[in-house]
Design a protein around this motif. Sequence first.
Motif, PDB file in Angstrom:
ATOM      1  N   SER A 233      -3.752   4.479 -12.614  1.00 42.68           N
ATOM      2  CA  SER A 233      -4.414   5.322 -11.622  1.00 42.68           C
ATOM      3  C   SER A 233      -5.614   4.583 -11.045  1.00 42.68           C
ATOM      4  O   SER A 233      -6.350   3.919 -11.796  1.00 42.68           O
ATOM      5  N   PRO A 234      -5.832   4.667  -9.731  1.00 45.04           N
ATOM      6  CA  PRO A 234      -6.979   3.963  -9.137  1.00 45.04           C
ATOM      7  C   PRO A 234      -8.322   4.624  -9.464  1.00 45.04           C
ATOM      8  O   PRO A 234      -9.368   4.014  -9.251  1.00 45.04           O
ATOM      9  N   THR A 235      -8.305   5.864  -9.948  1.00 46.95           N
ATOM     10  CA  THR A 235      -9.563   6.581 -10.190  1.00 46.95           C
ATOM     11  C   THR A 235      -9.839   6.829 -11.678  1.00 46.95           C
ATOM     12  O   THR A 235     -10.971   7.169 -12.032  1.00 46.95           O
TER      13      THR A 235
ATOM     14  N   TYR B 217      -3.942   1.070  -3.754  1.00 50.23           N
ATOM     15  CA  TYR B 217      -4.245   2.381  -3.179  1.00 50.23           C
ATOM     16  C   TYR B 217      -5.361   2.291  -2.141  1.00 50.23           C
ATOM     17  O   TYR B 217      -5.384   3.063  -1.173  1.00 50.23           O
TER      18      TYR B 217
ATOM     19  N   ALA C 152      -4.584  -1.446  -9.171  1.00 51.19           N
ATOM     20  CA  ALA C 152      -4.299  -0.103  -8.640  1.00 51.19           C
ATOM     21  C   ALA C 152      -5.270   0.251  -7.522  1.00 51.19           C
ATOM     22  O   ALA C 152      -4.877   0.808  -6.484  1.00 51.19           O
ATOM     23  N   ARG C 153      -6.549  -0.075  -7.709  1.00 46.69           N
ATOM     24  CA  ARG C 153      -7.538   0.226  -6.667  1.00 46.69           C
ATOM     25  C   ARG C 153      -7.270  -0.605  -5.412  1.00 46.69           C
ATOM     26  O   ARG C 153      -7.479  -0.139  -4.286  1.00 46.69           O
TER      27      ARG C 153
ATOM     28  N   ALA D  79       2.594   1.783  -3.507  1.00 46.97           N
ATOM     29  CA  ALA D  79       1.695   1.513  -4.636  1.00 46.97           C
ATOM     30  C   ALA D  79       2.157   2.166  -5.932  1.00 46.97           C
ATOM     31  O   ALA D  79       2.109   1.533  -7.000  1.00 46.97           O
ATOM     32  N   PRO D  80       2.632   3.433  -5.921  1.00 44.55           N
ATOM     33  CA  PRO D  80       3.065   4.044  -7.190  1.00 44.55           C
ATOM     34  C   PRO D  80       4.222   3.301  -7.854  1.00 44.55           C
ATOM     35  O   PRO D  80       4.392   3.382  -9.069  1.00 44.55           O
TER      36      PRO D  80
ATOM     37  N   SER E 136       0.831  -1.209   0.000  1.00 44.32           N
ATOM     38  CA  SER E 136       0.000   0.000   0.000  1.00 44.32           C
ATOM     39  C   SER E 136       0.865   1.258   0.000  1.00 44.32           C
ATOM     40  O   SER E 136       0.565   2.226  -0.715  1.00 44.32           O
TER      41      SER E 136
ATOM     42  N   GLN F 216     -12.558   8.147  -3.817  1.00 41.39           N
ATOM     43  CA  GLN F 216     -11.292   7.538  -3.445  1.00 41.39           C
ATOM     44  C   GLN F 216     -11.407   6.020  -3.483  1.00 41.39           C
ATOM     45  O   GLN F 216     -12.465   5.447  -3.229  1.00 41.39           O
TER      46      GLN F 216
ATOM     47  N   SER G 182     -10.950   2.326  -2.167  1.00 44.43           N
ATOM     48  CA  SER G 182     -10.870   1.635  -0.874  1.00 44.43           C
ATOM     49  C   SER G 182     -11.409   0.234  -1.057  1.00 44.43           C
ATOM     50  O   SER G 182     -12.135  -0.059  -2.019  1.00 44.43           O
TER      51      SER G 182
ATOM     52  N   ARG H 203      -4.211   1.773   1.401  1.00 43.31           N
ATOM     53  CA  ARG H 203      -3.817   2.974   2.138  1.00 43.31           C
ATOM     54  C   ARG H 203      -4.986   3.524   2.943  1.00 43.31           C
ATOM     55  O   ARG H 203      -4.856   3.864   4.122  1.00 43.31           O
TER      56      ARG H 203
END
Length: 598
Positions: free
Chosen positions: A60-62, A94, A90-91, A53-54, A50, A245, A247, A97
């Motif tokens: 991108s998670p979004t 991230y 990615a989701r 992650a990058p 977590s 976000q 999660s 976190r």
Amino acid sequence: MTQSARRDTRGTPDSTPGTARRRGHPLSRLLHNRVAVVCLVLLALIVAASAFAPLLTSASPTRSTLDDAFAPPGGGHLLGADSVGRDVLARLLYGGRVSLLGGFIAVVVALLIGVPAGLLAGYYRGRLDAVVSWVASLVMAAPAIMVLLVSIAAIGPDTNATMAVLGLILAPGVFRLVRASVTSVREELYVDAARVSGLGDARIVRRHILPVVQAPTIIQSAQMFGVAVVIQAGIEFLGLGSAGQASWGAMLNEAFANLYTKPTMLVAPGLAIVITVATLGLLANALRDALLDTPGPAARRRPRPAAAPASTPGPADDDSLLAVEDLRVTYATRDGERTVVDGVSLTVRRGEVVGLVGESGSGKSQTAFAILGLLPPEGRSEAGRLSFDGRDLRGLGRKERNALRGCRIAYVPQEPMSNLDPAFRIGTQLTDPMRAHLKLTAREAREKALALLERVGIAEPERVYHAYPHQISGGMAQRVLIAGAVSCDPELLIADEPTTALDVTVQAEVLDLLRELQQEREMGLILVTHNFGVVADICDRVVVMRTGQVVETAPAEKLFAEPRHEYTRMLLDSTLEDAPPRAPLRTPATGGPLQETV
């Protein structure tokens, strides 16, 4: 060095190296637990994945790409894509976190509120304890889910703020645990010994209370973390978290919305939550085994005997080091106040040894504790005069008392093994009062402690300095306590049955040691005892107590030669020094002497 003194230096059976190795350090025990190691590795991997992650994914998670909706695993999406084309990996990374940060916030808030409240309420008790316990019960009585929903409605869909509210809800549980731990240890004799040494409340809590509290608190923290992760995921699953976000809970929400279209979307977030929570639960159990696998707790304080009221006060000398007049000690009971010391008066001059004598329950120890200011909260003392070196002790606060105790007034208890904290080495317990009162450096305090251990007859001061209390014998422990009592050069020493728990040979050595130290330092000494042999051997003057009152005060030689009070005569007649030898045993059948058999 006498034979018995050499016996003392060998310690107890618990002091063998094998035993010490078997106990080991809690971290060592934890790392020898395979389940704990696996849990720590898994938890470390989850946190690292977590946090970094990058570095593990460039997606991108979004960001959504409708062309990639429900994309299968492989290609540009290692774990596939969701219904709007967002990368699942990615989701997941991230999202960890958010979930882990939420759990961390809840646990930290609970600890910041619950631990200080539990320490204060458990240590000081009284009204503070009653008020804080009432507030904790009120919070625990409120439905947690309703409180969270109301807070979300008031604050808005802010995940971190909601988890802080969850921390408030969890805080009463931490408070109750810490309070119970503090209550169980605050009456231990080694905590009283720390108070007698003049250590302040903050230092006593930090050095003697917190080590007992930290183990169950760490265990509960691991359990709370798992609970907080589940609740945070539930809030996100209901769509009440921060919008936009990633999660684990939001991923579950997405998966359930498309359960019939692509049920495999449940796998990644479901496994992440299950593995994290299971890991935390198993780790909490492993922590319990590692942290609580310690030597048994010190013996609990034995109830102090009470005595019936009486009165025969005596005058105090103006030039006395300690002057006590008309001292009364009472305890609140269901049937009203109970007086255990009534009208006691005594004086101690510099360089004088005063014996405080009487049967068990005569009020000797209660008198000593009243002088020291160490009566329990339910006890109350009052006196017409209570002064030390001309200073009135009656109006002193806790801070002023601590400045005297351990420094100018010292105390030697009767149960040596129960008055040493099993969690700390002997050296630490000797140097703490010296550093607090004499402002010595760590090196200076260590050198003085070693010199004192050698002075009190310990043949291996270096070994004993680094030993734990369970690694030394009772005789050595009593010598350690005497060394600690005189470490700050007191003017008055109160010794409460200092030889009760020792064998006869060691008793004589300890009495010789007390007498030598008292003469070397010209201390006033109050010797609390019921043993007239000890009184005759060491005391200059004797104060005889019965049922809470002084019945006779006289120089030792005069008291033994011409006892005035019938109670004193009865006590002297109870000794066996002048008793005739016992007749030989005879057989019932013949009436002849009993023959020894091999």
